[in-house]
Design a protein around this motif. Sequence first.
Motif, PDB file in Angstrom:
ATOM      1  N   TYR A 130      77.830  27.077  29.041  1.00 43.33           N
ATOM      2  CA  TYR A 130      76.706  26.148  29.015  1.00 43.33           C
ATOM      3  C   TYR A 130      76.011  26.241  30.367  1.00 43.33           C
ATOM      4  O   TYR A 130      76.467  25.700  31.368  1.00 43.33           O
ATOM      5  CB  TYR A 130      77.190  24.731  28.701  1.00 43.33           C
ATOM      6  CG  TYR A 130      77.746  24.641  27.298  1.00 43.33           C
ATOM      7  CD1 TYR A 130      76.885  24.607  26.204  1.00 43.33           C
ATOM      8  CD2 TYR A 130      79.116  24.655  27.057  1.00 43.33           C
ATOM      9  CE1 TYR A 130      77.380  24.567  24.908  1.00 43.33           C
ATOM     10  CE2 TYR A 130      79.622  24.618  25.766  1.00 43.33           C
ATOM     11  CZ  TYR A 130      78.737  24.579  24.698  1.00 43.33           C
ATOM     12  OH  TYR A 130      79.230  24.546  23.403  1.00 43.33           O
ATOM     13  N   MET A 131      74.887  26.977  30.381  1.00 43.09           N
ATOM     14  CA  MET A 131      74.184  27.306  31.613  1.00 43.09           C
ATOM     15  C   MET A 131      73.109  26.271  31.925  1.00 43.09           C
ATOM     16  O   MET A 131      72.265  25.955  31.076  1.00 43.09           O
ATOM     17  CB  MET A 131      73.530  28.681  31.486  1.00 43.09           C
ATOM     18  CG  MET A 131      74.512  29.818  31.271  1.00 43.09           C
ATOM     19  SD  MET A 131      73.633  31.409  31.095  1.00 43.09           S
ATOM     20  CE  MET A 131      75.023  32.558  31.170  1.00 43.09           C
ATOM     21  N   ALA A 132      73.122  25.763  33.163  1.00 48.83           N
ATOM     22  CA  ALA A 132      72.088  24.823  33.594  1.00 48.83           C
ATOM     23  C   ALA A 132      70.748  25.542  33.673  1.00 48.83           C
ATOM     24  O   ALA A 132      70.657  26.667  34.171  1.00 48.83           O
ATOM     25  CB  ALA A 132      72.450  24.243  34.958  1.00 48.83           C
ATOM     26  N   ALA A 133      69.711  24.890  33.165  1.00 47.35           N
ATOM     27  CA  ALA A 133      68.383  25.505  33.144  1.00 47.35           C
ATOM     28  C   ALA A 133      67.312  24.434  33.307  1.00 47.35           C
ATOM     29  O   ALA A 133      67.585  23.229  33.172  1.00 47.35           O
ATOM     30  CB  ALA A 133      68.178  26.280  31.847  1.00 47.35           C
ATOM     31  N   LEU A 134      66.099  24.874  33.583  1.00 47.74           N
ATOM     32  CA  LEU A 134      64.949  23.985  33.747  1.00 47.74           C
ATOM     33  C   LEU A 134      63.814  24.486  32.864  1.00 47.74           C
ATOM     34  O   LEU A 134      63.657  25.687  32.668  1.00 47.74           O
ATOM     35  CB  LEU A 134      64.480  23.974  35.206  1.00 47.74           C
ATOM     36  CG  LEU A 134      65.489  23.521  36.269  1.00 47.74           C
ATOM     37  CD1 LEU A 134      64.937  23.828  37.661  1.00 47.74           C
ATOM     38  CD2 LEU A 134      65.802  22.037  36.127  1.00 47.74           C
ATOM     39  N   THR A 135      63.016  23.548  32.365  1.00 41.57           N
ATOM     40  CA  THR A 135      61.877  23.919  31.530  1.00 41.57           C
ATOM     41  C   THR A 135      60.697  22.989  31.768  1.00 41.57           C
ATOM     42  O   THR A 135      60.876  21.837  32.192  1.00 41.57           O
ATOM     43  CB  THR A 135      62.256  23.876  30.041  1.00 41.57           C
ATOM     44  OG1 THR A 135      61.153  24.347  29.251  1.00 41.57           O
ATOM     45  CG2 THR A 135      62.573  22.457  29.579  1.00 41.57           C
ATOM     46  N   ASN A 136      59.500  23.492  31.482  1.00 45.11           N
ATOM     47  CA  ASN A 136      58.316  22.633  31.490  1.00 45.11           C
ATOM     48  C   ASN A 136      57.968  22.184  30.075  1.00 45.11           C
ATOM     49  O   ASN A 136      56.946  21.530  29.858  1.00 45.11           O
ATOM     50  CB  ASN A 136      57.129  23.360  32.119  1.00 45.11           C
ATOM     51  CG  ASN A 136      56.648  24.537  31.284  1.00 45.11           C
ATOM     52  OD1 ASN A 136      57.450  25.203  30.626  1.00 45.11           O
ATOM     53  ND2 ASN A 136      55.357  24.815  31.320  1.00 45.11           N
ATOM     54  N   PHE A 137      58.814  22.498  29.091  1.00 41.62           N
ATOM     55  CA  PHE A 137      58.591  22.062  27.719  1.00 41.62           C
ATOM     56  C   PHE A 137      58.690  20.538  27.630  1.00 41.62           C
ATOM     57  O   PHE A 137      59.604  19.941  28.194  1.00 41.62           O
ATOM     58  CB  PHE A 137      59.628  22.693  26.790  1.00 41.62           C
ATOM     59  CG  PHE A 137      59.678  22.060  25.421  1.00 41.62           C
ATOM     60  CD1 PHE A 137      58.689  22.327  24.491  1.00 41.62           C
ATOM     61  CD2 PHE A 137      60.716  21.198  25.086  1.00 41.62           C
ATOM     62  CE1 PHE A 137      58.731  21.734  23.234  1.00 41.62           C
ATOM     63  CE2 PHE A 137      60.768  20.605  23.826  1.00 41.62           C
ATOM     64  CZ  PHE A 137      59.768  20.876  22.905  1.00 41.62           C
ATOM     65  N   ASP A 146      52.495  30.499  30.105  1.00 44.71           N
ATOM     66  CA  ASP A 146      53.597  30.994  30.928  1.00 44.71           C
ATOM     67  C   ASP A 146      54.771  30.013  30.952  1.00 44.71           C
ATOM     68  O   ASP A 146      55.616  30.057  31.833  1.00 44.71           O
ATOM     69  CB  ASP A 146      53.121  31.252  32.359  1.00 44.71           C
ATOM     70  CG  ASP A 146      52.170  32.435  32.426  1.00 44.71           C
ATOM     71  OD1 ASP A 146      52.449  33.456  31.781  1.00 44.71           O
ATOM     72  OD2 ASP A 146      51.139  32.329  33.110  1.00 44.71           O
ATOM     73  N   GLY A 147      54.808  29.119  29.976  1.00 48.28           N
ATOM     74  CA  GLY A 147      55.866  28.121  29.923  1.00 48.28           C
ATOM     75  C   GLY A 147      57.126  28.661  29.291  1.00 48.28           C
ATOM     76  O   GLY A 147      57.117  29.643  28.555  1.00 48.28           O
ATOM     77  N   GLY A 148      58.219  28.009  29.577  1.00 51.04           N
ATOM     78  CA  GLY A 148      59.495  28.410  29.020  1.00 51.04           C
ATOM     79  C   GLY A 148      60.617  27.829  29.851  1.00 51.04           C
ATOM     80  O   GLY A 148      60.530  26.691  30.298  1.00 51.04           O
ATOM     81  N   PHE A 149      61.659  28.616  30.107  1.00 52.94           N
ATOM     82  CA  PHE A 149      62.770  28.105  30.898  1.00 52.94           C
ATOM     83  C   PHE A 149      63.202  29.107  31.957  1.00 52.94           C
ATOM     84  O   PHE A 149      62.916  30.302  31.864  1.00 52.94           O
ATOM     85  CB  PHE A 149      63.960  27.743  29.993  1.00 52.94           C
ATOM     86  CG  PHE A 149      64.669  28.920  29.369  1.00 52.94           C
ATOM     87  CD1 PHE A 149      65.651  29.622  30.065  1.00 52.94           C
ATOM     88  CD2 PHE A 149      64.366  29.327  28.066  1.00 52.94           C
ATOM     89  CE1 PHE A 149      66.310  30.699  29.494  1.00 52.94           C
ATOM     90  CE2 PHE A 149      65.025  30.407  27.486  1.00 52.94           C
ATOM     91  CZ  PHE A 149      65.999  31.095  28.206  1.00 52.94           C
ATOM     92  N   VAL A 150      63.897  28.587  32.964  1.00 51.87           N
ATOM     93  CA  VAL A 150      64.546  29.410  33.988  1.00 51.87           C
ATOM     94  C   VAL A 150      65.992  28.960  34.095  1.00 51.87           C
ATOM     95  O   VAL A 150      66.306  27.785  33.910  1.00 51.87           O
ATOM     96  CB  VAL A 150      63.861  29.283  35.370  1.00 51.87           C
ATOM     97  CG1 VAL A 150      62.465  29.878  35.339  1.00 51.87           C
ATOM     98  CG2 VAL A 150      63.818  27.831  35.834  1.00 51.87           C
ATOM     99  N   LEU A 151      66.888  29.894  34.376  1.00 48.23           N
ATOM    100  CA  LEU A 151      68.288  29.574  34.613  1.00 48.23           C
ATOM    101  C   LEU A 151      68.476  29.197  36.080  1.00 48.23           C
ATOM    102  O   LEU A 151      67.891  29.816  36.965  1.00 48.23           O
ATOM    103  CB  LEU A 151      69.178  30.772  34.283  1.00 48.23           C
ATOM    104  CG  LEU A 151      69.219  31.219  32.818  1.00 48.23           C
ATOM    105  CD1 LEU A 151      70.078  32.479  32.685  1.00 48.23           C
ATOM    106  CD2 LEU A 151      69.772  30.108  31.923  1.00 48.23           C
ATOM    107  N   VAL A 152      69.289  28.169  36.312  1.00 45.88           N
ATOM    108  CA  VAL A 152      69.618  27.768  37.674  1.00 45.88           C
ATOM    109  C   VAL A 152      70.764  28.641  38.173  1.00 45.88           C
ATOM    110  O   VAL A 152      71.769  28.812  37.481  1.00 45.88           O
ATOM    111  CB  VAL A 152      70.020  26.281  37.729  1.00 45.88           C
ATOM    112  CG1 VAL A 152      70.397  25.881  39.157  1.00 45.88           C
ATOM    113  CG2 VAL A 152      68.877  25.404  37.215  1.00 45.88           C
TER     114      VAL A 152
END
Length: 229
Positions: A130-137, A146-152
């Motif tokens: 379970y990987m921590a991630a961030l999104t602008n969704f 250019d929206g989506g997610f990035v992995l921390v």
Amino acid sequence: MCGRITQKASPADYARGLSWPDSVVSALPEVPIDNYNCTPGAGHWIMHCMEEAPAMRELPWGYRPSWGAEKNLPVAINARIENALTSAYFRGMWKNGRIIVPADGWYEWTGERGSKQPWYVRRRDGAPLYMAALTNFRLDKELSEDGGFVLVTASAGGGMVDIHDRRPVVLAPEDAQLWMDAGFSKEQAEHMARYFALPPDSFEWYEVSTEVNKVGRSTPRMIEPLHAH
């Protein structure tokens, strides 16, 4: 961390791993995702708690703020925990954009350009990651181009630096649930990501075939050890 992960299990199975309510799990697909080569730019399954009940959906892997696009800055796929809370790229997502990317492992590469050797990293016990991630969704807004997610990501620490000096922040199931909780402050979330990620000895890694280098290809052979143990 290099930009490839695997999502083998079904969305329902990942949700069970977080002990989500049966009513939520039953609404999710039971068919395995079977993606052994999840790449940036494509859509992948994520988990979030932006509704009354937790939910899963597909989002593209990669993010760039609108002002970044105007300046022709690159699309990010990872956010370093050391500066993600203060970076203009990511700080706006720390309060309401914390999500989890479920996975079964990720790939790293070693060696020189043109002859890099891929490695596969997974939990020793075979449990989901379970990987921590961030999104602008956001539920009430249309996802930007250019929206989506990035992995921390964090420093790999002792034991994994032989394959890479960075690694995704992988959380235990109970911490993953807290990470997505909007009531959990951004300062608490940063502290968790820094100090409560699963340690290097939770993982194992081994060399795999260069077949994973081919974007668009996905086969179970990609995660088979290149050499017999």
